[in-house]
Enzyme design. Structure first.
Site, PDB file in Angstrom:
ATOM      1  N   ARG A 223       0.769  -1.383   0.062  1.00 22.51           N
ATOM      2  CA  ARG A 223       0.084  -0.047   0.074  1.00 22.51           C
ATOM      3  C   ARG A 223       1.103   1.411   0.099  1.00 22.51           C
ATOM      4  O   ARG A 223       1.955   1.307   0.679  1.00 22.51           O
ATOM      5  CB  ARG A 223      -1.085   0.245   1.230  1.00 22.51           C
ATOM      6  N   HIS A 271      -1.299  -0.362  -9.654  1.00 21.36           N
ATOM      7  CA  HIS A 271      -1.599  -1.474  -8.862  1.00 21.36           C
ATOM      8  C   HIS A 271      -1.943  -2.727  -9.802  1.00 21.36           C
ATOM      9  O   HIS A 271      -3.028  -3.385  -9.720  1.00 21.36           O
ATOM     10  CB  HIS A 271      -3.161  -0.870  -8.316  1.00 21.36           C
TER      11      HIS A 271
END
Ligand code: OXD
Length: 308
Positions: A223, A271
């Site tokens: 993250r 991502h």
């Protein structure tokens, strides 16, 4: 009774088709198109806006559609139902492959060859024996363990840092705050796989990033918020950090004016290190819905107090 489906910016159409094929008798609503929240029994979701889950009064389980459940940290209250993690071997494999690619990129100096080609410059670049190229994993859960194993099988010198001491095959383990600096100081590449929790938010701050040797590289696949954005920028600007491969960001999609897009030492992917595909992940999800319907416990469960 119905399944509520939401997969954030990545869209839920493929999930819809896969679920419909496996559970033809279920009603499936794609958020925000939910005519009657009282009908919703199962929420198969990722990154759903806060407040939506608690407003489904007959919910029996929350089934995560992504590897991370940190979006649930934004909720002020959640229904008292099991939260089920999504563990898809294909995603773990893909994230491993992503890391192998980038580690090899820096180990074999393909970054330098790209620069040399831009200058029509023909020159071999030296690299050390593989067992001297040091890769460190931060976060030794299912994903980190598989990445560590794959790197180590190829011959890299692999280490990992964990909060509390445990056994690990083929890799050197550092544990606790007391060994963190030693772990960081002995790396060519750091791979961050730490889940985002209250404890890991901003964990890689300026002080910790500076513990890495000069020219080290950072790969972030967990993250964005685990790394302090300004600290990262500063160690890249100063040249202390050789490069950063960033797959995840605090704000996604990454805004077009974010500094990282244009930084010469940064490589960005959207991502995408391990994309969850309904075609492989739907089986586990359906098995858990069926378990719950039979009155059995779903698994593996997400522990909200730990954040993973
Ligand atoms: C995640 C995912 O949770 O992509 O990051 O699955």
């Amino acid at each position: 009774m119905a399944i509520l489906l939401y997969n954030g910016e990545f869209g839920a159409d493929d999930w819809y088709l896969a679920l419909q094929a496996q559970l033809p008798d279920e009603t499936i609503y794609i958020y925000p198109d939910v005519p009657d929240k009282a009908e919703v029994e199962f929420a198969a979701v990722w990154n759903i806006p806060p407040g939506e889950l608690i407003s489904c009064p007959n919910l029996r389980a929350i089934l995560l559609l992504g590897a991370g459940g940190d979006f649930l940290m934004r909720e002020t209250s959640l229904p008292p139902v099991p939260i089920v993690r999504l563990v898809d071997e294909t995603v773990v494999f893909d994230m491993t492959q992503y890391c192998l690619y980038w580690v090899a990129h820096y180990y074999r100096r393909f970054d330098r060859y790209a620069l040399n080609q831009a200058n029509s410059h023909w020159q071999r670049v030296e690299y050390p024996p593989i067992e001297r190229y040091r890769v460190g994993i931060l976060g030794l859960g299912t994903i980190g363990t598989q990445i560590a194993g794959a790197l180590s099988t190829l011959g890299y010198s692999v280490s990992a840092w964990v909060q509390t001491q445990r056994d690990a095959k083929q890799i050197k383990l550092y544990s606790g705050a007391g060994q963190f600096q030693e772990f960081m100081a002995n790396l060519d590449v750091l791979i961050n796989v730490l889940p985002l929790t209250n404890e890991t938010h901003g964990f890689l701050d300026i002080e910790r990033l500076k513990m890495l040797p000069k020219e080290a590289k950072v790969i972030n696949i967990s993250r964005g918020a685990v790394i302090d954005d300004e600290a990262l920028r500063s160690v890249l600007d100063s040249g202390h950090l050789g490069a950063a491969v960033l797959d995840v960001f605090d704000q996604e999609p990454l805004p077009p004016d974010h500094w990282a897009w244009r930084h010469p030492r940064v490589c960005i992917t959207p991502h995408a290190s391990g994309q969850t595909y309904a075609r492989s992940a739907v089986k586990g999800l359906v098995a858990n819905i069926q378990r719950i319907k039979r009155g059995e416990q779903p698994f593996p469960l997400y522990d909200q107090s730990k954040g993973y």
